[in-house]
Design an enzyme around this catalytic site. Structure first.
Site, PDB file in Angstrom:
ATOM      1  N   THR A  93       7.541  42.246 -25.048  1.00 58.35           N
ATOM      2  CA  THR A  93       6.500  43.263 -25.219  1.00 58.35           C
ATOM      3  C   THR A  93       6.145  43.776 -23.823  1.00 58.35           C
ATOM      4  OG1 THR A  93       4.909  41.437 -25.181  1.00 58.35           O
ATOM      5  CG2 THR A  93       5.476  42.316 -27.338  1.00 58.35           C
ATOM      6  N   GLU A 159       3.660  31.289 -26.725  1.00 61.14           N
ATOM      7  CA  GLU A 159       4.549  30.478 -25.904  1.00 61.14           C
ATOM      8  C   GLU A 159       3.994  30.429 -24.479  1.00 61.14           C
ATOM      9  OE1 GLU A 159       7.398  28.770 -26.624  1.00 61.14           O
ATOM     10  OE2 GLU A 159       7.071  28.183 -24.538  1.00 61.14           O
ATOM     11  N   PHE A 160       4.039  29.250 -23.873  1.00 66.70           N
ATOM     12  CA  PHE A 160       3.462  29.122 -22.527  1.00 66.70           C
ATOM     13  C   PHE A 160       4.504  28.729 -21.480  1.00 66.70           C
ATOM     14  CE2 PHE A 160       0.260  27.935 -25.726  1.00 66.70           C
ATOM     15  CZ  PHE A 160      -0.643  28.969 -25.527  1.00 66.70           C
ATOM     16  N   ARG A 162       7.087  28.486 -18.462  1.00 69.47           N
ATOM     17  CA  ARG A 162       7.191  29.098 -17.142  1.00 69.47           C
ATOM     18  C   ARG A 162       8.652  29.298 -16.814  1.00 69.47           C
ATOM     19  NH1 ARG A 162       4.903  24.066 -14.230  1.00 69.47           N
ATOM     20  NH2 ARG A 162       6.119  23.226 -15.948  1.00 69.47           N
ATOM     21  N   LYS A 215      -3.186  32.975 -25.471  1.00 68.43           N
ATOM     22  CA  LYS A 215      -2.102  33.319 -24.558  1.00 68.43           C
ATOM     23  C   LYS A 215      -2.579  34.257 -23.445  1.00 68.43           C
ATOM     24  CE  LYS A 215       1.744  34.236 -22.732  1.00 68.43           C
ATOM     25  NZ  LYS A 215       3.003  33.589 -22.521  1.00 68.43           N
ATOM     26  N   ASN A 219      -3.081  33.327 -19.279  1.00 66.48           N
ATOM     27  CA  ASN A 219      -2.452  34.048 -18.167  1.00 66.48           C
ATOM     28  C   ASN A 219      -3.499  34.744 -17.281  1.00 66.48           C
ATOM     29  OD1 ASN A 219       0.088  33.175 -18.715  1.00 66.48           O
ATOM     30  ND2 ASN A 219       0.918  35.147 -19.371  1.00 66.48           N
ATOM     31  N   LEU A 261      -3.351  27.440  -6.468  1.00 67.67           N
ATOM     32  CA  LEU A 261      -4.239  27.845  -5.381  1.00 67.67           C
ATOM     33  C   LEU A 261      -3.436  28.039  -4.095  1.00 67.67           C
ATOM     34  CD1 LEU A 261      -7.502  25.710  -5.825  1.00 67.67           C
ATOM     35  CD2 LEU A 261      -7.134  28.119  -6.365  1.00 67.67           C
ATOM     36  N   CYS A 271       5.293  38.665 -16.615  1.00 68.15           N
ATOM     37  CA  CYS A 271       4.199  38.244 -17.504  1.00 68.15           C
ATOM     38  C   CYS A 271       2.807  38.512 -16.947  1.00 68.15           C
ATOM     39  CB  CYS A 271       4.355  36.768 -17.824  1.00 68.15           C
ATOM     40  SG  CYS A 271       5.920  36.418 -18.624  1.00 68.15           S
ATOM     41  N   ARG A 342      11.653  41.128 -11.510  1.00 68.06           N
ATOM     42  CA  ARG A 342      10.686  42.067 -12.091  1.00 68.06           C
ATOM     43  C   ARG A 342       9.356  41.980 -11.349  1.00 68.06           C
ATOM     44  NH1 ARG A 342      10.543  40.453 -18.234  1.00 68.06           N
ATOM     45  NH2 ARG A 342      11.020  38.454 -17.294  1.00 68.06           N
TER      46      ARG A 342
HETATM   47  C1  UGA Z   1       3.533  32.636 -16.475  1.00 61.66           C
HETATM   48  C2  UGA Z   1       2.650  31.485 -16.962  1.00 61.66           C
HETATM   49  O1  UGA Z   1       2.490  30.536 -15.907  1.00 61.66           O
HETATM   50  C3  UGA Z   1       3.279  30.799 -18.185  1.00 61.66           C
HETATM   51  O2  UGA Z   1       2.421  29.767 -18.655  1.00 61.66           O
HETATM   52  C4  UGA Z   1       3.464  31.850 -19.268  1.00 61.66           C
HETATM   53  O3  UGA Z   1       4.076  31.313 -20.424  1.00 61.66           O
HETATM   54  C5  UGA Z   1       4.353  32.958 -18.724  1.00 61.66           C
HETATM   55  O4  UGA Z   1       3.751  33.546 -17.567  1.00 61.66           O
HETATM   56  C6  UGA Z   1       4.512  33.986 -19.807  1.00 61.66           C
HETATM   57  O5  UGA Z   1       3.527  34.667 -20.120  1.00 61.66           O
HETATM   58  O6  UGA Z   1       5.567  34.080 -20.413  1.00 61.66           O
HETATM   59  P1  UGA Z   1       5.772  32.777 -15.003  1.00 61.66           P
HETATM   60  O7  UGA Z   1       5.714  34.244 -15.166  1.00 61.66           O
HETATM   61  O8  UGA Z   1       7.081  32.066 -15.168  1.00 61.66           O
HETATM   62  O9  UGA Z   1       4.772  32.065 -16.045  1.00 61.66           O
HETATM   63  O10 UGA Z   1       5.267  32.502 -13.538  1.00 61.66           O
HETATM   64  P2  UGA Z   1       4.161  31.581 -12.836  1.00 61.66           P
HETATM   65  O11 UGA Z   1       4.696  30.251 -12.538  1.00 61.66           O
HETATM   66  O12 UGA Z   1       2.891  31.654 -13.597  1.00 61.66           O
HETATM   67  O13 UGA Z   1       3.988  32.364 -11.469  1.00 61.66           O
HETATM   68  C7  UGA Z   1       3.539  33.716 -11.475  1.00 61.66           C
HETATM   69  C8  UGA Z   1       3.440  34.264 -10.086  1.00 61.66           C
HETATM   70  O14 UGA Z   1       2.322  33.692  -9.420  1.00 61.66           O
HETATM   71  C9  UGA Z   1       4.638  34.038  -9.188  1.00 61.66           C
HETATM   72  O15 UGA Z   1       4.945  35.268  -8.539  1.00 61.66           O
HETATM   73  C10 UGA Z   1       4.148  32.997  -8.204  1.00 61.66           C
HETATM   74  O16 UGA Z   1       4.771  33.098  -6.968  1.00 61.66           O
HETATM   75  C11 UGA Z   1       2.674  33.335  -8.110  1.00 61.66           C
HETATM   76  N1  UGA Z   1       1.838  32.190  -7.668  1.00 61.66           N
HETATM   77  C12 UGA Z   1       1.758  31.070  -8.420  1.00 61.66           C
HETATM   78  C13 UGA Z   1       1.096  32.286  -6.504  1.00 61.66           C
HETATM   79  O17 UGA Z   1       1.131  33.319  -5.795  1.00 61.66           O
HETATM   80  N2  UGA Z   1       0.310  31.251  -6.118  1.00 61.66           N
HETATM   81  C14 UGA Z   1       0.221  30.121  -6.852  1.00 61.66           C
HETATM   82  O18 UGA Z   1      -0.538  29.202  -6.454  1.00 61.66           O
HETATM   83  C15 UGA Z   1       0.967  30.024  -8.023  1.00 61.66           C
END
Ligand code: UGA
Length: 447
Positions: A93, A159-160, A162, A215, A219, A261, A271, A342
């Site tokens: 989506t 779904e959660f 990563r 969900k 996020n 953090l 996402c 992306r």
């Molecule tokens: C995120 C959520 O964490 C999942 O739980 C969720 O299922 C998923 O979206 C989704 O909606 O499908 P994801 O997109 O794989 O997962 O990525 P994250 O691990 O959440 O990281 C997102 C971004 O935040 C990355 O660019 C990462 O570098 C950044 N980030 C993360 C930071 O800048 N600082 C942090 O401390 C942690």
């Protein structure tokens, strides 16, 4: 009799979910409208890099030596309708072009194709991230189109997972949330998730809107944590504080926690950015837009970090223009252990510097192909060392383990200037400084 499961949409979520369902012991039939995706999966290959996923597929895709043969693929909706007791809808989506709202057309067309083939009692389970209120509307649509009528039911099961941990998160989720309207739907989903629930995973039963909101609010909370610490980084920079120490110190309070953090160039990917925007758009439609105006600030703090990184690089190079300056960029993906570019903050920064005349050379362990496709005019090098060769500044923009394990002394030999800017605050400043580098982090003291 064991349940038969179908999975519709074999992208990130669907491919992982299909393989995981086979791993849990179910017969699985997965469908995608893109033939090439199906053909790749049938060869045990994935269209994206995800640790452990190809191995899991090969354990179950029919035709592999020693495989369970429980996972098959098709493009035939009638076959899917006839086969499944439970149908998981895993299509994406994305954000609508030029709007904050999310594009529901893939979900709608999947259900419109599936429902006419639901001739016997079946449970359709939505997993895609959708605006609150969608499930209610889609349930009516299914009941109208399905020959089974009201016996073709809908449930919502967000779904959660990563990226980078998709297999682990799907097989051993930290919670399972199901929005249901009948005991039968709940019982079927308990049967599907019997193994993880048996291992202790909490099973939360809710109504449709709550399941949808869980969900998007999860996020939004994660995005808020990241933007919070990035805002603190801006203040630390102004006050000569150290945001890494600050995060460590507040993180010891277990009400706050250490995770999410890490200050730096912020969040990206398929996402978090689109989900908070779609959430704002939906709250507006519901007349609750005031409740989420803070997400606008979360989004803008996040987007600002990319510009701050560019300015940090400009200052570190003595101010003025990037024209003719050679910049090495380590990292192109939006996060490590993924090839997903992306809305990648790393590529965004690389692109901005390039468009301002800098000679940018990018290296990423897994994201090179996708980065090149998206940004063909950037320079690319086959290794970190080659990217750094001749560089006036090195920008560390995605925190791959490979970059933490680099030898600063060896890189120092080939760089023109020993200047490293850590956009993820993930390198060890002491290690780099000892090897003669000037190290600058985001929201961290200069020396
Ligand atoms: C995120 C959520 O964490 C999942 O739980 C969720 O299922 C998923 O979206 C989704 O909606 O499908 P994801 O997109 O794989 O997962 O990525 P994250 O691990 O959440 O990281 C997102 C971004 O935040 C990355 O660019 C990462 O570098 C950044 N980030 C993360 C930071 O800048 N600082 C942090 O401390 C942690």
């Amino acid at each position: 009799m064991a349940l038969k499961i179908t999975v519709i949409g074999t992208g990130y979520l669907g491919a992982t979910h299909a393989a995981a369902m086979a791993e849990l012991g179910f017969e699985v039939l997965a469908l995608d409208v893109v033939r090439e995706k199906i053909e790749m999966l049938e060869r045990g290959e994935t269209p994206m890099y995800e640790p452990g996923l190809e191995e899991l597929l090969r354990r179950h895709v029919v035709g592999f030596e020693g495989s369970s043969g429980r996972l098959r693929f098709t493009q035939d909706w009638a076959e899917v309708g006839a086969f499944g007791d439970v149908h998981f809808v895993c299509v994406n989506t994305p954000q609508k072009h030029g709007e904050y709202a999310c594009d529901m057309s893939y979900v709608e067309s999947a259900l419109a194709s599936l429902a006419p083939h639901l001739a016997r009692p079946a449970l359709v389970v939505g997993k895609s991230t959708v605006p609150v209120g969608s499930a209610d509307r889609l349930a009516r649509m299914i009941a109208e189109l399905a020959p089974a009528g009201e016996d073709a039911e809908l449930a919502w099961n967000p779904e959660f997972l990563r990226e980078g941990f998709a297999v682990q998160d799907t097989l051993h989720p930290d919670r399972i949330v199901v929005g249901v309207r009948s005991e039968r739907a709940e019982a079927l989903l308990r049967q599907v998730y019997e193994t993880p629930v048996g291992e202790g995973t909490p099973f939360v039963v809710t109504d449709f809107p709550t399941a949808e909101l869980v969900k998007t609010s999860a996020n939004s909370f994660l995005a808020t944590k990241i933007s919070f610490i990035n805002a603190m980084a801006e203040v630390c920079e102004a006050a000569d504080g150290d945001v890494a120490k600050l995060a460590e110190a507040i993180g010891y309070d277990d009400r706050i926690g250490k995770k999410f953090l890490r200050a730096g160039i912020g969040f990206g990917g398929g996402c978090l950015p689109k989900d908070i925007r779609a959430f704002m758009a939906r709250a507006g439609e519901l007349g609750a837009d005031q409740a989420l105006t803070f997400l606008r600030e979360i989004d803008s703090i996040n987007m600002r970090q990319r510009g701050r990184m560019v300015e940090l690089a400009r200052q570190a190079l003595g101010g003025g223009s990037f024209l003719g300056r050679r910049i090495a960029v380590l990292g192109a993906t939006f996060k490590p252990d993924s090839d997903d570019v992306r809305d990648s903050p790393a590529l965004n920064v690389a692109g901005q510097i390039h468009l301002q005349g800098g000679q940018v050379t990018v290296y990423d362990p897994k994201g090179m192909e996708n980065a090149r496709r998206l940004f063909p005019t950037l320079g690319y090098a086959p290794s970190a060392l080659e990217a750094v060769r001749g560089a006036d500044a090195v920008l560390h923009l995605t925190e791959w383990r490979e970059f933490r394990e680099l030898d600063p002394a060896a890189l120092g030999e080939v760089a023109t200037t020993r200047l490293i800017l850590d956009g993820r605050n993930a390198l060890d400043p002491e290690l780099w400084r000892k090897a003669g580098w000037t190290y600058r982090g985001m929201g961290r003291p200069t020396a």
